[in-house]
Scaffold this motif. Structure first.
Motif, PDB file in Angstrom:
ATOM      1  N   GLY A  96      -0.295   2.519  13.252  1.00 12.53           N
ATOM      2  CA  GLY A  96       1.043   2.851  13.722  1.00 12.53           C
ATOM      3  C   GLY A  96       2.089   2.854  12.634  1.00 12.53           C
ATOM      4  N   GLU A  97       1.743   2.267  11.467  1.00 10.72           N
ATOM      5  CA  GLU A  97       2.719   2.149  10.386  1.00 10.72           C
ATOM      6  C   GLU A  97       2.087   2.520   9.049  1.00 10.72           C
ATOM      7  N   VAL A  98       2.915   3.082   8.174  1.00  7.58           N
ATOM      8  CA  VAL A  98       2.540   3.326   6.787  1.00  7.58           C
ATOM      9  C   VAL A  98       3.572   2.638   5.910  1.00  7.58           C
TER      10      VAL A  98
ATOM     11  N   ALA B  88      -3.465  -1.370  13.334  1.00 10.16           N
ATOM     12  CA  ALA B  88      -3.708  -1.275  11.893  1.00 10.16           C
ATOM     13  C   ALA B  88      -2.509  -0.638  11.184  1.00 10.16           C
ATOM     14  N   SER B  89      -2.492  -0.799   9.872  1.00  6.59           N
ATOM     15  CA  SER B  89      -1.457  -0.179   9.041  1.00  6.59           C
ATOM     16  C   SER B  89      -2.116   0.474   7.829  1.00  6.59           C
ATOM     17  N   VAL B  90      -1.379   1.371   7.195  1.00 13.56           N
ATOM     18  CA  VAL B  90      -1.818   2.000   5.955  1.00 13.56           C
ATOM     19  C   VAL B  90      -0.856   1.600   4.843  1.00 13.56           C
TER      20      VAL B  90
ATOM     21  N   ALA C  53       2.209  -4.938   5.427  1.00 11.61           N
ATOM     22  CA  ALA C  53       1.227  -4.198   6.229  1.00 11.61           C
ATOM     23  C   ALA C  53       0.161  -5.104   6.814  1.00 11.61           C
ATOM     24  N   SER C  54      -0.193  -6.164   6.093  1.00 13.67           N
ATOM     25  CA  SER C  54      -1.273  -7.042   6.544  1.00 13.67           C
ATOM     26  C   SER C  54      -0.769  -8.296   7.239  1.00 13.67           C
ATOM     27  N   ALA C  55       0.542  -8.365   7.506  1.00  9.39           N
ATOM     28  CA  ALA C  55       1.123  -9.544   8.154  1.00  9.39           C
ATOM     29  C   ALA C  55       0.450  -9.789   9.500  1.00  9.39           C
ATOM     30  N   GLY C  56       0.237 -11.070   9.806  1.00 12.78           N
ATOM     31  CA  GLY C  56      -0.365 -11.415  11.086  1.00 12.78           C
ATOM     32  C   GLY C  56      -1.847 -11.124  11.161  1.00 12.78           C
TER      33      GLY C  56
END
Length: 456
Positions: free
Chosen positions: A93-95, A3-5, A23-26
């Motif tokens: 893992g990512e923001v 997931a991403s924020v 962030a929402s790629a894929g």
């Protein structure tokens, strides 16, 4: 960590949103997050008019996300602490977030990056979300930023502007991420009576109407005070409910002198951001000192209060200041005139005026507000730092029949035509009882300013 924020700040929209797209790629899950920043509140920037507009924006953003299967997560507190907590809860893992230019924003970004990296997470900061070009994209040979608009605009105008992105069709949010309730405009007190509605939906509706019926005449009418012929899109640009990149593309597609003049204003916005990004202290200190010894707030208290209340005795100044208090917005020509009057005719520190504007303006943007005030005061990037705008001459030029003045200064409603700009010259003043005398003679104010700047 799949997931991403996405940390929303001054980019409260779904259309043309690079951080959300990345962030929402894929098909990844994403947490759309807004933090009601305690630091902004503590600094005094969370004022009623902007909080009202922000409430509209957040509710509209949440509604748009829910239409796509998602929702907005709202937290309150320290941005770094809340982002890290949400990222941990989501297993992100990512923001992703938009770049910003103020000293506070730059510090926030550094703190957030360090904290996330300590947890094994990454921060991605995206340019051209709140600006057309990145602040550092254009630099002259001998400096880290352009200090004069004209050469900046010459370079800015020939750059390729990225293509706008569409709004996402689906937003998948992980389960179990706690959120505070959305704020309500109705719960606020002290909001100006006619503060505009916020949110991307309202912004796009206004943009469509502006492109259809306002843009073509903008070059000829943008200084017409009574005509109200500006776009009024500045609050939406400040909160990011509209993309400046999309605005440039759509204006250029329409074409014509009006579009060119409008795009130039968007370039001014980028210009101020690249100045503030390079010189964050310009928000509170002179960009170029003129060694002014401004009248103290104590000495000038009566004049300052008259200016704030729209009771200076100069009708066009008073009209603009009353519009500000009633709408949380002021016509751009009015901003120039009221700022010149305070700093040069009354010789009061530009920071006094800039602070008052930030207390009321819905579009109270640090870069635009502070650097435009400095431009007018002659401590900023203006190449003619000692120019003084005469409120009578300007009123006659930009409100020739006095309609703007009569709209906002009802004491003068019975004065016909351009005579409204000089009520002290009327033979019969019986019909304007209650309107104040002038706080200063213009000749005396000009002489004081010229002497203070050692111009005579």
């Amino acid at each position: 960590m799949t997931a991403s924020v996405v940390l929303f700040t001054s980019d409260l929209r779904l259309h043309d949103h690079p951080p959300l797209r990345a962030a929402s790629a894929g098909g990844r899950q994403v947490v759309p997050l807004f933090v009601r920043d305690r630091g902004v509140t503590d600094a005094g920037f969370a004022v009623p008019n902007r909080l009202a507009f922000l409430s509209d924006c957040l509710r509209d953003l949440d509604a748009g996300l829910r239409e796509r299967g998602g929702r907005l997560v709202v937290r309150c507190g320290d941005v770094v602490e809340e982002v890290c907590a949400v990222a941990a809860a989501a297993g992100a893992g990512e923001v992703h977030m938009a770049a910003d230019v103020s000293g506070y924003a730059q510090l926030r970004e550094r703190r957030l990056r360090r904290a996330l990296e300590a947890d094994g997470r990454r921060l991605h900061v995206h340019d051209t979300v709140t600006t057309v070009l990145a602040p550092g994209a254009l630099t002259p040979a001998a400096s880290d930023h352009f200090a004069v608009f004209t050469p900046y605009f010459r370079h800015w105008s020939v750059q390729r502007v990225r293509d706008p992105l569409g709004a996402p069709r689906v937003v998948q949010v992980p389960d179990g991420i706690a959120s505070e309730g959305l704020p309500f405009r109705a719960a606020l007190s002290g909001v100006s009576p006619e503060t505009a509605a916020g949110g991307e939906t309202a912004g796009r509706k206004r943009l469509t109407a502006w492109l259809r019926s306002g843009l073509a005449g903008y070059a000829d009418r943008h200084d017409d005070l009574a005509g109200d012929a500006t776009s009024r899109l500045s609050p939406h640009l400040h909160f990011g409910t509209l993309s400046p990149v999309e605005l440039v593309h759509r204006a250029r597609k329409a074409g014509g002198p009006g579009a060119e003049a409008f795009v130039r204003q968007l370039a001014w916005r980028d210009f101020h951001r690249q100045v503030l990004a390079a010189r964050p202290a310009a928000a509170v200190t002179d960009y170029r000192t003129r060694r002014d010894r401004w009248r103290s707030e104590r000495t000038a208290r009566a004049d300052i209060e008259a200016w704030r209340e729209g009771r200076t005795g100069f009708p066009v100044i008073d009209a603009a200041m009353r519009q500000l208090r009633h709408e949380g917005w002021m016509h751009n020509r009015g901003r120039l005139l009221t700022a010149s009057f305070l700093t040069k005719t009354l010789y009061v520190d530009w920071r006094v005026g800039a602070r008052h504007f930030l207390e009321l303006l819905v579009d109270g943007d640090l870069a635009n507000n502070q650097l435009n005030w400095q431009w007018v005061a002659g401590t900023g990037t203006d190449t003619r730092p000692n120019r003084v705008l005469n409120p009578v001459a300007q009123g006659r030029r930009h409100d020739p029949d006095g309609a703007y003045v009569r709209r906002w200064v009802p004491e003068l409603a019975g004065v016909a035509g351009a005579a409204v700009h000089e009520p002290w010259k009327l033979r019969d003043r019986a019909g304007i009882s209650g309107y104040p005398d002038r706080v200063v003679d213009l000749a005396d104010g000009l002489a004081r300013f010229r002497q203070a700047r050692s111009l005579e």
